[in-house]
Design a protein around this motif. Structure first.
Motif, PDB file in Angstrom:
ATOM      1  N   TYR A  18       0.842  -1.203   0.000  1.00 47.94           N
ATOM      2  CA  TYR A  18       0.000   0.000   0.000  1.00 47.94           C
ATOM      3  C   TYR A  18       0.875   1.251   0.000  1.00 47.94           C
ATOM      4  O   TYR A  18       2.025   1.234   0.451  1.00 47.94           O
ATOM      5  CB  TYR A  18      -0.941   0.024   1.217  1.00 47.94           C
ATOM      6  N   HIS A  19       0.278   2.315  -0.517  1.00 44.40           N
ATOM      7  CA  HIS A  19       0.943   3.618  -0.496  1.00 44.40           C
ATOM      8  C   HIS A  19      -0.120   4.658  -0.138  1.00 44.40           C
ATOM      9  O   HIS A  19      -1.202   4.650  -0.714  1.00 44.40           O
ATOM     10  CB  HIS A  19       1.537   3.926  -1.880  1.00 44.40           C
ATOM     11  N   ARG A  54       3.950  -1.714   3.472  1.00 40.33           N
ATOM     12  CA  ARG A  54       4.103  -0.334   2.998  1.00 40.33           C
ATOM     13  C   ARG A  54       5.044  -0.263   1.790  1.00 40.33           C
ATOM     14  O   ARG A  54       6.070  -0.946   1.770  1.00 40.33           O
ATOM     15  CB  ARG A  54       4.659   0.494   4.154  1.00 40.33           C
ATOM     16  N   GLU A  55       4.681   0.560   0.823  1.00 38.22           N
ATOM     17  CA  GLU A  55       5.531   0.770  -0.355  1.00 38.22           C
ATOM     18  C   GLU A  55       5.655   2.288  -0.560  1.00 38.22           C
ATOM     19  O   GLU A  55       4.660   2.977  -0.740  1.00 38.22           O
ATOM     20  CB  GLU A  55       4.895   0.094  -1.581  1.00 38.22           C
ATOM     21  N   ALA A  88       3.093   0.375  -5.856  1.00 42.05           N
ATOM     22  CA  ALA A  88       2.130  -0.091  -4.843  1.00 42.05           C
ATOM     23  C   ALA A  88       0.902  -0.734  -5.478  1.00 42.05           C
ATOM     24  O   ALA A  88       0.518  -0.411  -6.599  1.00 42.05           O
ATOM     25  CB  ALA A  88       1.711   1.094  -3.984  1.00 42.05           C
ATOM     26  N   ASN A  89       0.272  -1.651  -4.713  1.00 42.22           N
ATOM     27  CA  ASN A  89      -0.975  -2.261  -5.191  1.00 42.22           C
ATOM     28  C   ASN A  89      -2.184  -1.415  -4.806  1.00 42.22           C
ATOM     29  O   ASN A  89      -3.072  -1.198  -5.621  1.00 42.22           O
ATOM     30  CB  ASN A  89      -1.138  -3.657  -4.581  1.00 42.22           C
ATOM     31  N   LEU A  90      -2.208  -0.991  -3.553  1.00 41.56           N
ATOM     32  CA  LEU A  90      -3.348  -0.168  -3.140  1.00 41.56           C
ATOM     33  C   LEU A  90      -2.853   1.257  -2.889  1.00 41.56           C
ATOM     34  O   LEU A  90      -1.988   1.475  -2.043  1.00 41.56           O
ATOM     35  CB  LEU A  90      -3.989  -0.735  -1.870  1.00 41.56           C
ATOM     36  N   ILE A  91      -3.372   2.187  -3.671  1.00 43.73           N
ATOM     37  CA  ILE A  91      -2.944   3.585  -3.520  1.00 43.73           C
ATOM     38  C   ILE A  91      -4.111   4.343  -2.901  1.00 43.73           C
ATOM     39  O   ILE A  91      -5.206   4.371  -3.463  1.00 43.73           O
ATOM     40  CB  ILE A  91      -2.551   4.191  -4.883  1.00 43.73           C
TER      41      ILE A  91
END
Ligand code: SF4
Length: 456
Positions: A22-23, A50-51, A57-60
């Motif tokens: 996620y980001h 966390r990214e 990221a996968n989920l922004i």
């Protein structure tokens, strides 16, 4: 209402195989930053990692703010730029949360023009977030809808702080003040104070985990307690936090001048932990404009609070917010603002040109001042303020201040950084073993926005 995440185990299991990241992109105020910490806490409890790079990221997640008019443009530009990334990778999900999505026209715009967005939630909707993640990622069936739970009060939400020694704790949500320029009461709902037991339990837990500095958050912290059944006020809360072992610095944002009473000044005076920097939003120095803004204090009343704070402890410094170019602001009104700036010597001013927000009372006020004139006033204020800062910084050379060592300086990796009790950034030589400790620093030189010093 206690936060329950009945989807946690299912999503965690999914993540054991898929390792989604996620980001979070946070816009706006400290309340939003605190909410983002909670979103991070919820996501990590469900196995997301966390990214830092949005592109990987996968989920922004965009945590939005609607205080300024151009924020909408910025947000939609950012979402639009992600469309290709989303179309290329089926494991990319976009979530939009926060104040902006508390407005129906924003939801309609997303439904119409940004249908690739997966999750939309307004403020105080965190308990619905895991369900929305489940629908989008596992069921592949996301629904964009307007959900109004702005008067919710959610407790025990998992939270992930980025800092090891400094944490913020929300004590009150929403606002009852309806300042004529402000959209917050419409998107964050009415004031809801958290129960003292819940706040104190959170802070004790943070102290046990090694946190030294606590910032209490609220749109209007000093109206804390007005809606509680038992009499328990903001000054009483501060006293109880002072007694918690391990917490060494207490800060709060933002108090409203109209609620800044003697009992609060007394608590600040006798406290050994409350930072000697108080944020007191002025907005305008003109009593006429303050009336139009519905701020419920006059220029003289504001100056009286500052006088009392300085009498309580002359080392207290004051930061503030100022709006330039409010509808009807004349040159004389602006000079009143400069007069307050001259008298108070604010150590920091967050200054803005008035930004019209549809739905507020000020949006329909006649505004004859030319935009160029507003820009000029802002520049004059900035210049005036910077001269004051330079003069005041120079006076700090040779003095010794207590500073919590926060970590390495972002601009110079060989130096460390921290803040004085007056919120001045100081950089100095140190080592990793000093991080998290309070040190005496002697100031040796000054720059506009920071000071250089040496550990004594
Ligand atoms: S006190 Fe005024 S400016 Fe602050 S959040 Fe409430 S309405 Fe907005």
């Amino acid at each position: 209402m206690k936060f329950v995440n009945s989807y946690k185990e299912k999503i965690k299991k999914y993540n054991e195989k898929h390792h989604l990241t996620y980001h979070i992109d946070t816009m706006g105020c400290s309340m939003n930053e605190n909410d983002s910490n909670k979103y991070a806490g919820i996501l990590e409890s469900m196995g997301f990692e966390r990214e830092d790079d949005e592109k990987k990221a996968n989920l922004i997640l965009f945590n939005t703010c609607c205080i300024r008019e151009n924020a909408e443009k910025t947000l939609f530009g950012r979402i639009g730029a992600l469309k290709r990334q989303k179309l290329k990778n089926k494991d990319v999900y976009i979530a939009v949360v926060g104040c902006m999505t508390q407005q129906k026209h924003i939801i309609e715009k997303i439904k119409e023009s940004y249908r690739f967005v997966d999750i939309v939630l307004g403020t105080s909707c965190m308990s619905l977030f895991p369900e929305k993640v489940y629908e989008s990622i596992i069921q592949n069936n996301s629904k964009i809808e307007y959900i109004d739970v702005s008067n919710n009060l959610e407790e025990e939400v998992p939270i992930k702080y980025e800092d090891q020694y400094r944490a913020s704790v929300s004590i009150i949500y929403g606002c009852n003040n309806f300042c004529s320029y402000c959209i917050v009461p419409y998107v964050r709902g009415r004031e809801r104070s958290r129960e003292k037991e819940a706040i104190l339990a959170d802070i004790k837990k943070l102290a046990k985990a090694g946190y030294k500095e606590i910032t209490l958050l609220g749109q209007n912290v000093n109206s804390y307690g007005n809606d509680l059944k038992e009499k328990y006020t903001f000054p009483m809360l501060l006293k109880d936090i002072e007694a918690i072992d391990g917490i060494e610095i207490i800060k709060f944002i933002s108090p409203h001048p109209k609620d800044f009473k003697e009992d609060l000044i007394e608590v600040i005076k006798s406290s050994k932990k409350i930072a000697r920097q108080i944020h007191l939003p002025l907005q305008s120095g003109s009593t006429k404009i303050l009336k139009e803004m519905n701020r419920k204090y006059t220029k003289d009343e504001f100056l009286e609070i500052v006088k009392k704070l300085k009498e309580a402890d002359e080392s207290i410094s004051i930061s503030t917010d100022i709006i330039v170019g409010f509808p009807g602001e004349t040159e004389e009104d602006f000079m009143e603002t400069l007069d307050v700036v001259k008298k108070v010597q604010f150590n920091q001013i967050y200054m803005f040109i008035y930004s019209k927000r549809n739905g507020t009372k000020a949006a329909s006020m006649q505004d004859d001042t030319l935009p160029q004139e507003k820009v000029k006033r802002l520049q004059r204020l900035k210049k005036f303020h910077e001269e004051q800062i330079s003069n005041n910084n120079r006076k700090m050379i040779g003095q010794v201040y207590q500073v919590l060592v926060e970590g390495k300086s972002k601009t110079n990796e060989t130096l460390y950084t921290g803040r004085t009790s007056q919120n001045k950034i100081v950089i100095f030589e140190a080592s990793d073993k000093e991080i998290g400790k309070i040190k005496n620093i002697k100031i040796e030189s000054d720059h506009l926005w920071y000071l250089k010093g040496k550990i004594e």
